[in-house]
Design a protein around this motif. Structure first.
Motif, PDB file in Angstrom:
ATOM      1  N   THR A  39       0.789  -1.255   0.037  1.00 49.13           N
ATOM      2  CA  THR A  39       0.077   0.076   0.118  1.00 49.13           C
ATOM      3  C   THR A  39       0.759   1.209  -0.049  1.00 49.13           C
ATOM      4  N   LEU A  40       0.206   2.553  -0.095  1.00 45.54           N
ATOM      5  CA  LEU A  40       0.962   3.623  -0.117  1.00 45.54           C
ATOM      6  C   LEU A  40       1.747   3.830   1.152  1.00 45.54           C
ATOM      7  N   SER A  41       0.990   3.394   2.484  1.00 44.89           N
ATOM      8  CA  SER A  41       1.628   3.498   3.590  1.00 44.89           C
ATOM      9  C   SER A  41       2.792   2.375   3.772  1.00 44.89           C
ATOM     10  N   GLY A  42       3.083   1.852   2.728  1.00 43.36           N
ATOM     11  CA  GLY A  42       4.107   0.806   2.830  1.00 43.36           C
ATOM     12  C   GLY A  42       3.826  -0.701   3.702  1.00 43.36           C
ATOM     13  N   TYR A  43       2.559  -1.158   3.650  1.00 41.77           N
ATOM     14  CA  TYR A  43       2.059  -2.300   4.419  1.00 41.77           C
ATOM     15  C   TYR A  43       2.021  -3.331   3.338  1.00 41.77           C
ATOM     16  N   ILE A  44       2.272  -4.643   3.386  1.00 48.12           N
ATOM     17  CA  ILE A  44       1.738  -5.632   2.624  1.00 48.12           C
ATOM     18  C   ILE A  44       0.474  -6.148   3.086  1.00 48.12           C
ATOM     19  N   THR A  45      -0.699  -6.478   2.266  1.00 49.46           N
ATOM     20  CA  THR A  45      -1.813  -6.860   2.566  1.00 49.46           C
ATOM     21  C   THR A  45      -1.852  -8.290   2.162  1.00 49.46           C
ATOM     22  N   LEU A  46      -2.411  -9.233   2.972  1.00 52.72           N
ATOM     23  CA  LEU A  46      -2.211 -10.778   2.921  1.00 52.72           C
ATOM     24  C   LEU A  46      -2.966 -11.409   1.737  1.00 52.72           C
ATOM     25  N   GLY A  47      -4.254 -10.679   1.513  1.00 49.51           N
ATOM     26  CA  GLY A  47      -5.209 -11.421   0.688  1.00 49.51           C
ATOM     27  C   GLY A  47      -5.485 -12.988   0.982  1.00 49.51           C
ATOM     28  N   ASP A  48      -5.731 -14.124   0.235  1.00 50.22           N
ATOM     29  CA  ASP A  48      -6.042 -15.336   0.609  1.00 50.22           C
ATOM     30  C   ASP A  48      -4.775 -16.128   1.088  1.00 50.22           C
ATOM     31  N   VAL A  49      -4.296 -16.334   1.912  1.00 49.91           N
ATOM     32  CA  VAL A  49      -3.106 -16.949   2.130  1.00 49.91           C
ATOM     33  C   VAL A  49      -2.979 -18.220   2.201  1.00 49.91           C
ATOM     34  N   ASN A  50      -4.195 -18.785   2.080  1.00 43.85           N
ATOM     35  CA  ASN A  50      -4.442 -20.187   1.774  1.00 43.85           C
ATOM     36  C   ASN A  50      -4.244 -20.778   0.157  1.00 43.85           C
ATOM     37  N   GLU A  51      -4.294 -19.718  -0.567  1.00 41.79           N
ATOM     38  CA  GLU A  51      -4.120 -20.087  -2.242  1.00 41.79           C
ATOM     39  C   GLU A  51      -2.598 -19.451  -2.171  1.00 41.79           C
ATOM     40  N   ILE A  52      -1.866 -20.639  -2.274  1.00 40.63           N
ATOM     41  CA  ILE A  52      -0.513 -20.450  -2.249  1.00 40.63           C
ATOM     42  C   ILE A  52       0.003 -20.347  -3.860  1.00 40.63           C
ATOM     43  N   SER A  53       0.411 -19.045  -4.232  1.00 35.57           N
ATOM     44  CA  SER A  53       0.893 -18.720  -5.566  1.00 35.57           C
ATOM     45  C   SER A  53       2.367 -18.888  -5.726  1.00 35.57           C
ATOM     46  N   ALA A  54       3.039 -18.739  -4.641  1.00 35.25           N
ATOM     47  CA  ALA A  54       4.659 -18.674  -4.651  1.00 35.25           C
ATOM     48  C   ALA A  54       5.074 -18.600  -2.957  1.00 35.25           C
ATOM     49  N   GLY A  55       6.355 -19.115  -2.889  1.00 33.68           N
ATOM     50  CA  GLY A  55       6.772 -19.195  -1.726  1.00 33.68           C
ATOM     51  C   GLY A  55       7.913 -18.076  -1.849  1.00 33.68           C
ATOM     52  N   HIS A  56       8.123 -17.187  -0.743  1.00 34.32           N
ATOM     53  CA  HIS A  56       9.380 -16.077  -0.809  1.00 34.32           C
ATOM     54  C   HIS A  56       9.911 -16.288   0.767  1.00 34.32           C
ATOM     55  N   ALA A  57      11.195 -15.813   0.484  1.00 25.62           N
ATOM     56  CA  ALA A  57      11.765 -15.344   1.867  1.00 25.62           C
ATOM     57  C   ALA A  57      12.204 -14.048   1.867  1.00 25.62           C
TER      58      ALA A  57
END
Length: 246
Positions: free
Chosen positions: A163-181
């Motif tokens: 977001t503009l304020s610099g936050y990530i928003t999760l969406g549906d974390v059960n629909e895994i599209s990728a893994g990230h570190a």
């Protein structure tokens, strides 16, 4: 004030709508995950404290480009951040060493695991042991008192579009599209979040300094807990090393 908020909301909508395709192409794919029940034997003890705010020293943003090397980039940041600063090996070297020690045979695949990363640290003599955190509270207290944390989580299009304020928003974390570190480098218990909650962690992605806020983002305490519970990992060295990487 109402008009300013309206323009901010409009800009946020347009940003998410028209920049989405570019940012979706930057979703970090590279963290592979193979759960191991044995990890519970190596749980990081919680360390309750009265500290409200801590941000560890850390280098500027890294950029993994189109590679699947996010684990190596998160690991390099971990080594180069916090109370003990080490010179990390080249990203490609660290990535290949992880693939040699990870849970999958050969190297004809993309990505590697957070577990392999810490095995490499141990093999190189940088750490004695490593531990896992299984809830946000333990992670928060560790960041506030001891140092950064390497995270391995799901990572979807919503998360790739802060977001503009610099936050990530999760969406549906059960629909895994990728893994990230990625790597958490700071925490603030008293930070007021856009969703009305209090408390957030400061983290670095590895998509360059044009992503998010100079490569950084905020994640609320509540969202971090959701990510950990959605097949997430939080790993730290039990004993931070003071020696340099050779």
């Amino acid at each position: 004030m109402i008009m300013n908020n309206w323009f901010k909301s409009l800009f946020e909508y347009l940003k998410r709508k028209f920049w989405k395709r570019r940012e979706e192409s930057q979703i970090g794919i590279g963290r592979k995950f193979s759960p191991d029940p044995q990890d519970k034997k190596y749980t990081l003890p919680d360390a309750p404290n009265q500290i409200d705010r801590q941000f560890w020293s850390t280098p500027p943003a890294y950029d993994q480009g189109g590679s699947a090397h996010c684990v190596a980039y998160a690991g390099a940041r971990y080594l180069a951040s916090g109370p003990f600063l080490n010179e990390p090996p080249p990203f490609e070297t660290l990535y290949r060493e992880c693939q040699e020690l990870d849970e999958w045979p050969g190297n004809d695949y993309e990505g590697t695991s957070v577990r392999a990363l810490f095995k490499v640290f141990k093999k190189r003599g940088l750490i004695a042991e490593y531990r896992w955190a299984f809830d946000a509270t333990t992670v928060i207290n560790h960041v506030l008192t001891s140092g950064p944390v390497v995270m391995g989580t799901v990572w979807n299009a919503d998360m790739a579009n802060p977001t503009l304020s610099g936050y990530i928003t999760l969406g549906d974390v059960n629909e895994i599209s990728a893994g990230h570190a990625w790597c958490i480098t700071g925490a603030d218990r008293k930070k007021l979040n856009p969703d009305g909650t209090t408390g957030a962690l400061r983290a670095f992605n590895s998509m360059g300094d044009q992503w998010g806020d100079r490569g950084m983002f905020w994640v609320t305490f509540g969202d971090l807990d959701k990510l950990i519970k959605a097949s997430g990992e939080a790993c730290v060295a039990k004993q931070d090393a003071t020696q340099k990487v050779e």
